[in-house]
Each structure stands twice: as C-alpha cells, then as structure tokens.
Design a protein around this motif. Sequence first.
Motif, PDB file in Angstrom:
ATOM      1  N   ASP A  52      29.007  37.309  49.449  1.00 17.59           N
ATOM      2  CA  ASP A  52      29.684  38.079  48.404  1.00 17.59           C
ATOM      3  C   ASP A  52      31.081  37.517  48.139  1.00 17.59           C
ATOM      4  OD1 ASP A  52      28.856  40.050  46.697  1.00 17.59           O
ATOM      5  OD2 ASP A  52      29.720  41.705  47.818  1.00 17.59           O
ATOM      6  N   LEU A  53      31.744  37.158  49.230  1.00 19.09           N
ATOM      7  CA  LEU A  53      33.108  36.628  49.132  1.00 19.09           C
ATOM      8  C   LEU A  53      33.136  35.318  48.358  1.00 19.09           C
ATOM      9  CD1 LEU A  53      35.857  37.598  50.329  1.00 19.09           C
ATOM     10  CD2 LEU A  53      35.515  35.947  52.150  1.00 19.09           C
ATOM     11  N   VAL A  54      32.211  34.428  48.678  1.00 20.34           N
ATOM     12  CA  VAL A  54      32.143  33.131  48.010  1.00 20.34           C
ATOM     13  C   VAL A  54      31.792  33.301  46.530  1.00 20.34           C
ATOM     14  CG1 VAL A  54      30.883  30.946  47.895  1.00 20.34           C
ATOM     15  CG2 VAL A  54      31.589  31.859  50.110  1.00 20.34           C
ATOM     16  N   SER A  55      30.866  34.217  46.245  1.00 22.87           N
ATOM     17  CA  SER A  55      30.437  34.433  44.854  1.00 22.87           C
ATOM     18  C   SER A  55      31.599  34.903  43.984  1.00 22.87           C
ATOM     19  CB  SER A  55      29.323  35.483  44.809  1.00 22.87           C
ATOM     20  OG  SER A  55      28.204  35.058  45.532  1.00 22.87           O
ATOM     21  N   LEU A  56      32.440  35.769  44.543  1.00 18.97           N
ATOM     22  CA  LEU A  56      33.522  36.358  43.743  1.00 18.97           C
ATOM     23  C   LEU A  56      34.778  35.487  43.695  1.00 18.97           C
ATOM     24  CD1 LEU A  56      33.269  40.113  44.806  1.00 18.97           C
ATOM     25  CD2 LEU A  56      32.669  39.152  42.590  1.00 18.97           C
ATOM     26  N   PHE A  57      35.043  34.741  44.771  1.00 21.38           N
ATOM     27  CA  PHE A  57      36.321  34.040  44.862  1.00 21.38           C
ATOM     28  C   PHE A  57      36.205  32.533  44.695  1.00 21.38           C
ATOM     29  CE2 PHE A  57      37.374  38.071  46.744  1.00 21.38           C
ATOM     30  CZ  PHE A  57      38.707  38.269  46.433  1.00 21.38           C
ATOM     31  N   SER A  58      35.012  32.034  44.388  1.00 25.01           N
ATOM     32  CA  SER A  58      34.883  30.585  44.215  1.00 25.01           C
ATOM     33  C   SER A  58      35.716  30.096  43.040  1.00 25.01           C
ATOM     34  CB  SER A  58      33.405  30.208  44.017  1.00 25.01           C
ATOM     35  OG  SER A  58      32.886  30.896  42.883  1.00 25.01           O
ATOM     36  N   ARG A  59      35.843  30.934  41.969  1.00 22.16           N
ATOM     37  CA  ARG A  59      36.693  30.593  40.834  1.00 22.16           C
ATOM     38  C   ARG A  59      37.014  31.875  40.067  1.00 22.16           C
ATOM     39  NH1 ARG A  59      33.612  29.850  35.991  1.00 22.16           N
ATOM     40  NH2 ARG A  59      31.369  30.182  36.337  1.00 22.16           N
ATOM     41  N   SER A  60      38.046  31.811  39.243  1.00 23.11           N
ATOM     42  CA  SER A  60      38.406  32.958  38.402  1.00 23.11           C
ATOM     43  C   SER A  60      37.426  33.030  37.243  1.00 23.11           C
ATOM     44  CB  SER A  60      39.838  32.819  37.869  1.00 23.11           C
ATOM     45  OG  SER A  60      40.756  32.876  38.934  1.00 23.11           O
ATOM     46  N   SER A  61      36.606  34.071  37.237  1.00 26.99           N
ATOM     47  CA  SER A  61      35.520  34.125  36.258  1.00 26.99           C
ATOM     48  C   SER A  61      35.482  35.451  35.506  1.00 26.99           C
ATOM     49  CB  SER A  61      34.172  33.904  36.956  1.00 26.99           C
ATOM     50  OG  SER A  61      34.143  32.637  37.556  1.00 26.99           O
ATOM     51  N   LEU A  62      36.632  36.012  35.253  1.00 24.97           N
ATOM     52  CA  LEU A  62      36.673  37.247  34.468  1.00 24.97           C
ATOM     53  C   LEU A  62      37.978  37.303  33.682  1.00 24.97           C
ATOM     54  CD1 LEU A  62      35.269  40.635  35.220  1.00 24.97           C
ATOM     55  CD2 LEU A  62      37.700  40.610  34.688  1.00 24.97           C
ATOM     56  N   GLU A  63      37.871  37.686  32.415  1.00 27.04           N
ATOM     57  CA  GLU A  63      39.033  37.854  31.558  1.00 27.04           C
ATOM     58  C   GLU A  63      39.007  39.262  30.967  1.00 27.04           C
ATOM     59  OE1 GLU A  63      41.542  35.813  31.011  1.00 27.04           O
ATOM     60  OE2 GLU A  63      40.708  34.212  32.284  1.00 27.04           O
ATOM     61  N   ALA A  64      40.157  39.895  30.892  1.00 24.12           N
ATOM     62  CA  ALA A  64      40.255  41.239  30.304  1.00 24.12           C
ATOM     63  C   ALA A  64      41.526  41.330  29.460  1.00 24.12           C
ATOM     64  CB  ALA A  64      40.257  42.319  31.384  1.00 24.12           C
ATOM     65  N   SER A 145      32.739  43.478  41.439  1.00 19.03           N
ATOM     66  CA  SER A 145      31.859  43.333  42.602  1.00 19.03           C
ATOM     67  C   SER A 145      30.480  42.874  42.145  1.00 19.03           C
ATOM     68  CB  SER A 145      31.752  44.652  43.376  1.00 19.03           C
ATOM     69  OG  SER A 145      31.246  45.677  42.540  1.00 19.03           O
ATOM     70  N   THR A 146      29.701  42.328  43.071  1.00 18.04           N
ATOM     71  CA  THR A 146      28.323  41.933  42.777  1.00 18.04           C
ATOM     72  C   THR A 146      27.407  43.144  42.967  1.00 18.04           C
ATOM     73  OG1 THR A 146      27.809  41.306  45.043  1.00 18.04           O
ATOM     74  CG2 THR A 146      28.858  39.631  43.649  1.00 18.04           C
ATOM     75  N   PHE A 147      26.099  42.921  42.847  1.00 20.69           N
ATOM     76  CA  PHE A 147      25.163  44.032  43.027  1.00 20.69           C
ATOM     77  C   PHE A 147      25.177  44.550  44.462  1.00 20.69           C
ATOM     78  CE2 PHE A 147      22.779  40.402  44.436  1.00 20.69           C
ATOM     79  CZ  PHE A 147      21.910  40.873  45.406  1.00 20.69           C
ATOM     80  N   LEU A 148      25.653  43.720  45.446  1.00 21.09           N
ATOM     81  CA  LEU A 148      25.736  44.164  46.839  1.00 21.09           C
ATOM     82  C   LEU A 148      26.850  45.196  47.042  1.00 21.09           C
ATOM     83  CD1 LEU A 148      25.325  40.707  48.630  1.00 21.09           C
ATOM     84  CD2 LEU A 148      23.614  42.542  48.453  1.00 21.09           C
ATOM     85  N   LYS A 149      27.905  45.079  46.245  1.00 15.27           N
ATOM     86  CA  LYS A 149      29.067  45.997  46.298  1.00 15.27           C
ATOM     87  C   LYS A 149      29.706  46.056  47.689  1.00 15.27           C
ATOM     88  CE  LYS A 149      27.555  49.014  42.530  1.00 15.27           C
ATOM     89  NZ  LYS A 149      27.268  50.400  42.090  1.00 15.27           N
ATOM     90  N   LEU A 150      29.727  44.891  48.355  1.00 16.32           N
ATOM     91  CA  LEU A 150      30.381  44.815  49.670  1.00 16.32           C
ATOM     92  C   LEU A 150      31.847  44.421  49.526  1.00 16.32           C
ATOM     93  CD1 LEU A 150      27.540  42.991  51.648  1.00 16.32           C
ATOM     94  CD2 LEU A 150      28.084  45.446  51.643  1.00 16.32           C
ATOM     95  N   ILE A 151      32.114  43.497  48.612  1.00 19.63           N
ATOM     96  CA  ILE A 151      33.467  42.982  48.389  1.00 19.63           C
ATOM     97  C   ILE A 151      33.869  43.266  46.945  1.00 19.63           C
ATOM     98  CG2 ILE A 151      34.932  40.907  48.329  1.00 19.63           C
ATOM     99  CD1 ILE A 151      34.188  41.680  51.123  1.00 19.63           C
ATOM    100  N   LYS A 152      35.149  43.607  46.739  1.00 20.56           N
ATOM    101  CA  LYS A 152      35.703  43.755  45.395  1.00 20.56           C
ATOM    102  C   LYS A 152      36.862  42.783  45.233  1.00 20.56           C
ATOM    103  CE  LYS A 152      34.736  48.696  44.864  1.00 20.56           C
ATOM    104  NZ  LYS A 152      35.336  50.035  44.613  1.00 20.56           N
ATOM    105  N   ARG A 153      36.905  42.170  44.061  1.00 22.57           N
ATOM    106  CA  ARG A 153      38.037  41.309  43.737  1.00 22.57           C
ATOM    107  C   ARG A 153      38.868  41.981  42.649  1.00 22.57           C
ATOM    108  NH1 ARG A 153      38.128  34.924  41.779  1.00 22.57           N
ATOM    109  NH2 ARG A 153      40.409  34.768  41.659  1.00 22.57           N
TER     110      ARG A 153
END
Length: 443
Positions: A52-64, A145-153
């Motif tokens: 989960d950590l790698v999926s979310l923090f590998s790169r900045s992939s969200l804009e708001a 978070s991903t579908f696992l909802k273990l880690i939040k960025r």
Amino acid sequence: MLKFIRSLYFGKRVFYALFGISLLFLISFWFETLYSITWILTSILLILVFTDLVSLFSRSSLEADRVLPEKFSNSDENMVKITIHNQHGFKTNVEVIDEIPVQFQKRDFLKSLEIPAHKKISFDYLLKPLKRGEYTFGNLNVYVSTFLKLIKRKYVFNKDQLVKVYPSFIQMKNLDFLALDQKINLHGIKRIRRIGHTMEFEQIKEYVRGDDVRTINWKATAKNNHLMVNQFQDERSQPVYSIIDSGRMMKMPFEGLSLLDYAINSSLAFSNVALKKKDKVGILSFSNKIDTLQKASSKLSQLNRIMEALYNVDTGFYDSDFSLLYSRVKKHLTHRSLLMLYTNFEHMSALQRQLPYLKAIAKNHLLVVIFFENTEMTKLTELDVSNVSESAHQTIAEEFVHDKLLMAKELQKHGIQTLLTPPKDLSINTINKYLEIKARGLL
C-alpha cells in the motif's frame, strides 16, 4: 523525510489488525499452536502495508483544486467547486477536508469519494455569508487510500485563498426586471397602482382606446382630422441618493443579518434599478461622522463605485448624528434630489429628537424615511397566551408594534414620505416606492 512522515497516515484497518494480532499473541500464551499462525498473519499485514505504501508514495499522482468565484454575494448561497484528478492506475478512495473560513464556524466538512483510475471528478457545495469583508480559506486537505485502506497519503492544495464578500449583487440581478415598464407577476412582488403621470414630453401619437382623454392635443387633432394625444415618459437624469444610517441601531440582527446589511443590499439593488431608469444615483453613509459620500452619476461604472464604497461600511456603537447629516446634505446636495434614508427608530422619543433635522432636509429634497418592522415583536403579538407572564410580554410587544405605526403617521403628518417594512421585504418595497414616486412625478 519530514515531508514524507507528515503526509503518512495509517487507516483504521491497520489499528484493528494490530489489536487483533496483539490479542492472538496473548491467547497463544495458553494455546501454543496459535503462536506461529499469529506471526504468519503479522507478516501478511506487513507485506500489505508495504505494498500500500509503495502504491501511494511511488510518485505524486493526484491533483486537486478549489475554484472560488471572484467575489461572494452577502446573504446569498455562493458556490465553491472542488476538482480532483486521480492520476493513479487504480481506483482510489478520497476524503476531502476543506478548511472553510472562520466566519462560518463550520468544522465538520468531510466529503468521501471513489475516483476511477485516470479520471477527474468535481463536486460543489454552497456557503452563505452573513457579513461583508475578507474571507480566507485554509488548506484543501485530500487523503488518498487504495481499496485496502491501510495507508493514507495526505495532499495539501490551495493554501490561504482569499475571497471578498460584497453586498448582495445576486439579489440586485434578480430584481433587474423591476426596471422594466411591463413588470411580470412573481410571488412576493406586490403590483403598484400608479397614479397620474410625469410631464416630460415624448411624442404625439394617435388616440387609442384607453389613453387618458386629458392628454388630447387639440391643435394636432384639428390638423389631422382625428384624435391625437400627447405621450409622456418618466423624467430622467434625476439625482437619487441612498442614505444609510450606520449607527448602533442598525446593528440589530434579524435572521442572522444586521439591519445595516439589509439596507446595503437594498440600496445596491435599488441603485441598479434607478440607473436602468436613466436616473443619477449616489450613496451616503453616516453615524457620528460621514463614512462615505459618492456623488450622484448616471455612468455605467457608478454601480461598481457604489459597491466598493459599501463594501467597508460597518456599524459601531455610536449614536447617529442627524444634525451632521443635515449640514452635509445642505452643503453637497445642491439640487433637489430623491433621498432614500435607511434608518431605524424603536421609540417615539428617538424619532422626536431627529424630527427637526428630517423636516429641514425635506424642505429642499424629497425625503423617504425607510425603517423596519420588528418582526420578532410582531410574532409575539400573534401567539396564543396561556399565563399572565406571556400576556404581559404580548402587551409590551403590541405597544412596540403600535409605536412603529405612530412613527410612520408622525412622519407623514410633516410631509415626509415613509416606508415601514419587514427586513426581508426591504428591497422589493424600496424599489416599489421609488417606482411609485417616479410614476406620480413627485420629484
């Protein structure tokens, strides 16, 4: 490293899993077979958390982005739009916490969304300011978070966005139609019976049934061998001023909005209608001193000047100086003008103190004194009483309501036009009064 730690949050599922693993380790003290199983579960949890950590923090992939209007309209619903772009290759769960300006005292804003891979979505919400001034939005916080909802960025966008709250220009636009001669019927809009006509000549036309026979032009009739009538139009380019009392009596709130804000919203809507009727409009505000004076003009830019002038007007705890108002009106307003004075009197004695100055102003100008019904007192008079205490309260309320009517009669007795209105109907009633004065040719 510090930035990474600040943006890392563990979801509830991690803490539930850790609690369960701890409980299994405790039980394995008596049941040894559980010990190895618990370590296997712990390893699986660590692998899932790392994934989960790698999926979310590998790169900045969200804009708001938070999209605000250029300015807010006071006492109206204003739209704030949030746009979020998910650049991940998988569906994400997003929680949005927007730090709304402190003036709204709203600390429970939370929006949960699911965003498909490589998709952009947006949503909006409404805010209703009740005070003019500068409003500062804080951070736009987005937790992913991903579908696992273990880690939040955590992502932070649009820090410290500023928006100014101006007098109600939405209400002004909504009342534009009242400037037209042929008004339509809307709920809450009272149709005015217009008496008489103004004397600014427009043209001679053929008589049709329904024309006023008093306007027949006999010379033109003799020339054309059929009835001709003179047609008149509203007189134009007359100076019209909104005079706003910003003293302590205008600080009284009704439905969350002060009387001053009701008066400012009304004067803006009224000025817009007067400009469309080709009159010159100006503004003056006062309390113990003259706060604002904008000379009357018919230029299209005048409405923006009035809006900027009213933006910073505020009430204080001072008594309004009507003698100062009289001296300034006499000095600066040399032509006969229509003066729409927004003020408030709660007692007959307060009116009697200011009456000499109002009479002096009315000698050279057409003065309309606009003051407010106390709607809370009116509600009290309509209640069914059940005991002596409630009866006493109702009697006092009836006296207040009666005093307001007496004040209106007292002003009319001295030749001063009067408008006694509930705060919520102020704009409509003020514009109707202006249109009535124009139709009757009183100015």
